[in-house]
Write a protein that holds these residues in place. Structure first.
Motif, PDB file in Angstrom:
ATOM      1  N   ILE A 305       0.768  -0.822   0.031  1.00 25.96           N
ATOM      2  CA  ILE A 305       0.247   0.330   0.058  1.00 25.96           C
ATOM      3  C   ILE A 305       0.574   1.137   0.107  1.00 25.96           C
ATOM      4  N   ILE A 306       2.147   1.083  -0.521  1.00 23.23           N
ATOM      5  CA  ILE A 306       2.581   2.130  -0.979  1.00 23.23           C
ATOM      6  C   ILE A 306       3.037   2.491  -2.200  1.00 23.23           C
ATOM      7  N   ARG A 307       2.425   3.491  -2.845  1.00 25.05           N
ATOM      8  CA  ARG A 307       2.344   3.635  -4.866  1.00 25.05           C
ATOM      9  C   ARG A 307       3.783   4.017  -4.910  1.00 25.05           C
ATOM     10  N   ASN A 308       4.859   4.397  -4.267  1.00 24.98           N
ATOM     11  CA  ASN A 308       6.433   4.447  -4.657  1.00 24.98           C
ATOM     12  C   ASN A 308       7.050   4.261  -3.661  1.00 24.98           C
ATOM     13  N   ILE A 309       7.797   2.900  -4.065  1.00 22.25           N
ATOM     14  CA  ILE A 309       9.053   3.260  -2.436  1.00 22.25           C
ATOM     15  C   ILE A 309       9.789   3.827  -2.323  1.00 22.25           C
ATOM     16  N   ALA A 310      10.793   4.302  -3.446  1.00 20.74           N
ATOM     17  CA  ALA A 310      11.810   4.914  -3.437  1.00 20.74           C
ATOM     18  C   ALA A 310      11.555   6.289  -3.693  1.00 20.74           C
ATOM     19  N   GLU A 311      10.850   6.964  -3.750  1.00 21.88           N
ATOM     20  CA  GLU A 311       9.858   8.623  -3.319  1.00 21.88           C
ATOM     21  C   GLU A 311       9.651   8.211  -2.108  1.00 21.88           C
ATOM     22  N   TYR A 312       8.491   7.242  -1.446  1.00 22.18           N
ATOM     23  CA  TYR A 312       8.006   7.452  -0.236  1.00 22.18           C
ATOM     24  C   TYR A 312       9.510   7.302   0.835  1.00 22.18           C
ATOM     25  N   ALA A 313      10.932   7.418   0.330  1.00 20.23           N
ATOM     26  CA  ALA A 313      12.090   7.277   1.178  1.00 20.23           C
ATOM     27  C   ALA A 313      12.360   8.708   1.032  1.00 20.23           C
ATOM     28  N   GLY A 314      12.550   9.085   0.094  1.00 23.87           N
ATOM     29  CA  GLY A 314      13.224  10.281  -0.311  1.00 23.87           C
ATOM     30  C   GLY A 314      12.406  11.634   0.261  1.00 23.87           C
ATOM     31  N   ILE A 315      11.343  11.121   0.142  1.00 19.90           N
ATOM     32  CA  ILE A 315      10.490  11.989   0.639  1.00 19.90           C
ATOM     33  C   ILE A 315      10.090  12.817   1.894  1.00 19.90           C
ATOM     34  N   ASN A 316       9.624  11.222   2.747  1.00 16.26           N
ATOM     35  CA  ASN A 316       9.445  10.947   4.154  1.00 16.26           C
ATOM     36  C   ASN A 316      10.966  11.467   4.772  1.00 16.26           C
ATOM     37  N   GLN A 317      12.045  11.019   4.069  1.00 12.85           N
ATOM     38  CA  GLN A 317      13.213  10.816   4.893  1.00 12.85           C
ATOM     39  C   GLN A 317      13.602   9.965   5.922  1.00 12.85           C
ATOM     40  N   LYS A 318      12.582   8.646   5.986  1.00 10.51           N
ATOM     41  CA  LYS A 318      12.470   7.871   6.495  1.00 10.51           C
ATOM     42  C   LYS A 318      12.258   6.304   6.284  1.00 10.51           C
ATOM     43  N   GLY A 319      11.661   5.189   6.189  1.00 12.61           N
ATOM     44  CA  GLY A 319      12.000   4.153   6.183  1.00 12.61           C
ATOM     45  C   GLY A 319      12.323   2.910   6.793  1.00 12.61           C
ATOM     46  N   ASP A 320      12.018   1.680   6.368  1.00 11.48           N
ATOM     47  CA  ASP A 320      12.971   0.812   6.595  1.00 11.48           C
ATOM     48  C   ASP A 320      13.723  -0.525   5.844  1.00 11.48           C
ATOM     49  N   CYS A 321      14.615  -1.301   5.893  1.00 11.40           N
ATOM     50  CA  CYS A 321      15.547  -1.727   5.279  1.00 11.40           C
ATOM     51  C   CYS A 321      15.173  -2.507   3.839  1.00 11.40           C
ATOM     52  N   GLY A 322      14.053  -2.888   3.754  1.00 17.73           N
ATOM     53  CA  GLY A 322      13.760  -2.316   1.669  1.00 17.73           C
ATOM     54  C   GLY A 322      14.045  -1.315   1.207  1.00 17.73           C
ATOM     55  N   ILE A 323      13.036  -0.277   2.019  1.00 17.68           N
ATOM     56  CA  ILE A 323      12.814   1.770   1.338  1.00 17.68           C
ATOM     57  C   ILE A 323      14.294   1.990   1.322  1.00 17.68           C
ATOM     58  N   GLN A 324      14.491   1.963   2.361  1.00 16.01           N
ATOM     59  CA  GLN A 324      16.090   2.142   1.670  1.00 16.01           C
ATOM     60  C   GLN A 324      16.933   1.712   0.895  1.00 16.01           C
ATOM     61  N   ALA A 325      16.580   0.752   0.517  1.00 13.94           N
ATOM     62  CA  ALA A 325      17.580  -0.250  -0.256  1.00 13.94           C
ATOM     63  C   ALA A 325      17.010   0.218  -1.645  1.00 13.94           C
ATOM     64  N   LEU A 326      15.917   0.088  -1.868  1.00 13.43           N
ATOM     65  CA  LEU A 326      15.136   0.189  -3.001  1.00 13.43           C
ATOM     66  C   LEU A 326      15.314   2.286  -3.518  1.00 13.43           C
ATOM     67  N   LEU A 327      15.294   3.123  -2.563  1.00 20.54           N
ATOM     68  CA  LEU A 327      16.356   4.145  -3.035  1.00 20.54           C
ATOM     69  C   LEU A 327      17.529   4.266  -3.516  1.00 20.54           C
ATOM     70  N   PHE A 328      18.269   3.642  -3.026  1.00 23.02           N
ATOM     71  CA  PHE A 328      19.624   2.891  -3.195  1.00 23.02           C
ATOM     72  C   PHE A 328      20.083   2.401  -4.791  1.00 23.02           C
ATOM     73  N   ILE A 329      18.551   1.496  -4.695  1.00 22.25           N
ATOM     74  CA  ILE A 329      18.564   1.243  -6.576  1.00 22.25           C
ATOM     75  C   ILE A 329      18.443   2.211  -7.275  1.00 22.25           C
ATOM     76  N   THR A 330      17.015   3.037  -6.951  1.00 17.57           N
ATOM     77  CA  THR A 330      16.519   3.617  -8.154  1.00 17.57           C
ATOM     78  C   THR A 330      17.554   4.565  -8.072  1.00 17.57           C
ATOM     79  N   LEU A 331      18.309   5.768  -7.654  1.00 15.83           N
ATOM     80  CA  LEU A 331      19.452   6.494  -7.749  1.00 15.83           C
ATOM     81  C   LEU A 331      20.263   5.804  -8.929  1.00 15.83           C
ATOM     82  N   CYS A 332      21.203   4.683  -7.565  1.00 15.69           N
ATOM     83  CA  CYS A 332      21.977   4.584  -9.081  1.00 15.69           C
ATOM     84  C   CYS A 332      21.697   4.353 -10.771  1.00 15.69           C
ATOM     85  N   ARG A 333      20.399   3.497 -10.653  1.00 15.94           N
ATOM     86  CA  ARG A 333      20.581   2.780 -11.646  1.00 15.94           C
ATOM     87  C   ARG A 333      20.228   4.270 -12.571  1.00 15.94           C
ATOM     88  N   TYR A 334      19.641   5.103 -12.164  1.00 13.69           N
ATOM     89  CA  TYR A 334      19.292   6.506 -12.671  1.00 13.69           C
ATOM     90  C   TYR A 334      20.395   6.953 -13.471  1.00 13.69           C
TER      91      TYR A 334
END
Length: 459
Positions: A305-334
């Motif tokens: 029920i999170i619409r975009n996990i990577a954005e959730y981490a970046g916008i809210n500046q919080k998240g668990d292990c997977g949410i932080q990992a998805l932000l890292f993966i997304t920024l790396c890929r970009y």
């Protein structure tokens, strides 16, 4: 079935979105049903169907009223006041939603305070046991030192996972159960499955989301068990930016809706964090540093029920292990640095439980690890050496079952999974419906864990 998840990236109609944001879920369902009766673009129809199916999950994830949350805090924290509660809410410490116009808090709101050791927990009525934290710190520090001294480390790990179905009304119906097992990859070898029934379907060792699948008529109180043993050999590396090759690969750079998307926010955040850097290793390092130093660990609602996990981490500046990992993966890929998901269990002498982390690829070093939440927890503990260790390295206390994000099982499920993004605790379904998370329980047990000679070369 997982292919439909991408439609969550479609924008909701404004009237439905407003009802959802205010927590008027029954009114939102009414509006969704009316829209679904008419002609709609396929993408919008799928989005509305998914949103409707998610609404019961929202309500289940946020069951604690404002008054109940305040009572829990007053009971467990000495001299806690309503003014403090309001201040913590304004700080974004607690995750909450509106339901029928009233505030409701996530089921783990209090556990999250304890997990991140918020300063207010210094006033706990029953103080936490510091020796438990000290043991965890000691195990991780000892492993880091061993890996640096001898070039790597290795453990043999023996695990049993048992899933039990709670209900009885569907007795006699055919049930399908998927349980995660080790995926042979960067660090795992010598996998041995123990006592698996001959009629179970075992995914190949290198399958991206590896499971054992059971299919049989359901008997009241049925249990499903997998037992396995494997070796985890992890090398220590200190990658040198000066040794990075000019030519880099172009795999694992794609978007994956709805969670890995190069949105305007992601593009802007990347430019802010990475700037003009061109060395792929230093790009990944800058992204790792930003997340581990700025995105605080927090329990969150279910990923479904999170619409975009990577954005959730970046916008809210919080998240668990997977949410932080998805932000890292997304920024790396970009930024042109290949990156991928890895997840399963953290299985150490003192603990076992679900965990997610990332890998990124830099030639000539190949696939390297990044554990954002372990790096962040090291920072909170004041251990800069260990924070830097988890960029490029990983401890051997892992059971990686998944090497890809949002990947289908084999054989595939017929109904939508409880967690369509990952698999750490198994999934169940009958022929006519999927089981909800509260209709079954799973227990992971470490039967044996022992250090063994590391078989590798210093990288």
């Amino acid at each position: 079935m997982l292919e439909e998840i991408k439609y969550l990236s479609v924008q909701l109609p404004e009237d439905i979105r407003r009802q959802l944001e205010a927590g008027y879920f029954s009114k939102a369902v009414k509006l969704i049903n009316r829209r679904l009766e008419g002609e709609l673009p396929r993408a919008l129809r799928k989005c509305l169907e998914l949103q409707k199916a998610q609404l019961p999950i929202w309500e289940a994830e946020y069951p604690v009223s404002y008054e109940e949350a305040l009572a829990v805090l007053c009971l467990n924290i000495r001299d806690f006041t309503g003014e403090e509660f309001e201040d913590l809410i304004e700080q974004g410490v607690f995750d909450w939603i509106y339901s029928d116009g009233k505030m409701y808090f996530i089921r783990t709101f209090y556990e999250n305070l304890l997990k991140v050791r918020h300063p207010v927990t210094d006033r706990l009525a029953v103080p936490q046991k510091p020796e438990e934290q000290e043991e965890k710190q000691a195990v991780l520090n000892r492993n880091m030192n061993d890996m640096k001294e001898q070039g790597g480390n290795a453990y043999r790990i023996h695990i049993r996972s048992t899933l039990k179905v709670k209900g009885e009304e569907d007795a006699g119906d055919r049930i399908t159960v998927h349980l995660p097992i080790p995926n042979a990859g960067t660090q795992v070898r010598k996998i041995r499955l123990i006592g698996i029934p001959t009629d179970a379907v075992i995914a190949p060792e290198g399958f991206e989301s590896r499971t054992v699948c059971f299919q049989r008529p359901y008997i009241k109180g049925d249990t499903f068990t997998v037992e396995y043993e494997y070796e985890n050999h992890v090398a220590y590396t200190e990658p040198d930016p000066g040794m990075v090759e000019a030519k880099q690969p172009d795999f694992c750079l794609e978007e994956q809706a709805p969670h890995i998307l190069y949105t305007p926010f992601i593009r802007s955040l990347y430019e802010e964090v990475v700037g003009e850097e061109t060395n792929p290793l230093l790009k990944a390092r800058k992204i790792y540093d930003y997340i581990t130093l700025n995105v605080r660990y927090s329990y969150v609602r279910k990923y479904s029920i999170i619409r975009n996990i990577a954005e959730y981490a970046g916008i809210n500046q919080k998240g668990d292990c997977g949410i932080q990992a998805l932000l890292f993966i997304t920024l790396c890929r970009y930024g042109g640095v290949p990156a991928r998901w890895q997840s399963g269990l953290f299985a150490a002498p003192y603990d076992i439980g679900g965990h997610d982390w990332a890998q990124f690829y830099v030639a000539p070093y190949g696939w390297l690890f990044a554990d954002l939440s372990f790096g962040g927890s090291s920072h909170r503990a004041g251990n800069e050496e260990r924070r830097r260790f988890y960029f490029g390295n990983l401890d051997p206390f892992r059971m990686p079952a998944n090497s890809a994000f949002q990947h289908e099982f084999t054989p595939p499920k017929k109904h939508m999974r409880q967690d369509p993004t990952d698999n750490q605790y198994g999934e169940c379904e009958y022929g006519h419906r999927a089981l909800k998370a509260d209709e079954y329980e799973i227990k992971h047990e470490i039967l044996e864990i022992c250090r063994i000679p590391w078989e590798g070369e210093k990288r």
